[in-house]
Design an enzyme around this catalytic site. Structure first.
Site, PDB file in Angstrom:
ATOM      1  N   PHE A  76       0.768  -1.312   0.005  1.00 37.45           N
ATOM      2  CA  PHE A  76       0.148  -0.025  -0.043  1.00 37.45           C
ATOM      3  C   PHE A  76       0.848   1.245  -0.032  1.00 37.45           C
ATOM      4  CE2 PHE A  76      -2.536  -3.264   1.880  1.00 37.45           C
ATOM      5  CZ  PHE A  76      -3.812  -3.166   1.223  1.00 37.45           C
ATOM      6  N   HIS A  77       1.862   1.171  -0.884  1.00 41.15           N
ATOM      7  CA  HIS A  77       2.668   2.438  -0.962  1.00 41.15           C
ATOM      8  C   HIS A  77       3.423   2.527  -2.268  1.00 41.15           C
ATOM      9  CE1 HIS A  77       5.652  -0.251   0.695  1.00 41.15           C
ATOM     10  NE2 HIS A  77       6.294   0.186  -0.202  1.00 41.15           N
TER      11      HIS A  77
END
Ligand code: TYD
Length: 136
Positions: free
Chosen positions: A48-49
């Site tokens: 998630f980045h």
């Protein structure tokens, strides 16, 4: 989106397998950091980045998992299920890892040390940044 997969040469023999990873040879960058993800619990999704400067090569050295890559306009999911395929995660690619098998060991080779300032952890911010880059 271009998916950068590296096919690693197996140098094993009748005794078993062996794969070599060398700076700037099999790996198209200098390696400054190595980490691995293992014993991931069922249903867990991580990542998630996106990174601003960091480049990474991901190799599933045991088991399997899936990697979602998102460049802000296209999403692709790549299944890594063998120890001789490396996936390059370039800068400004939002990524998520999921569907880890119980025996999954995901090895990551990175071209820089850990630096929290290099992370974009907010998806809306990521979309804003990549759309600005694409306009320039
Ligand atoms: P995190 O970024 O949440 O992992 P992922 O992106 O795979 O979901 O990292 C988990 C923790 O480990 C977090 O506290 C930061 C730390 N960490 C380091 O100290 N060095 C590293 O190289 C990495 C990848 C994480």
């Amino acid at each position: 989106m271009h998916i950068d997969l590296i096919n690693l040469q197996r140098k094993g023999d009748e005794r078993g397998g062996l794969i070599v990873l060398e700076n700037s040879k099999e790996i198209p960058f200098e390696i400054k950091r190595v980490y691995y993800i293992f014993e991931t619990l069922p249903g867990i999704r991580r990542g998630f980045h996106a990174h601003i400067n960091l480049k990474q090569l991901l190799i599933c050295v045991s088991g399997s998992c899936k990697i979602l890559l998102d460049d802000g306009s296209e999403k692709r999911t790549i299944k890594l299920d063998n120890n001789h395929t490396g996936l390059i995660v370039h800068q400004y690619i939002w990524h998520e890892m999921f569907d880890f098998s119980q025996d999954c060991v995901l090895l990551a080779l990175a071209n820089d040390f850990y630096n929290e300032n290099d992370y974009i952890r907010n998806y809306n911010e990521f979309i804003k940044i990549v759309s600005q880059i694409n306009i320039l």
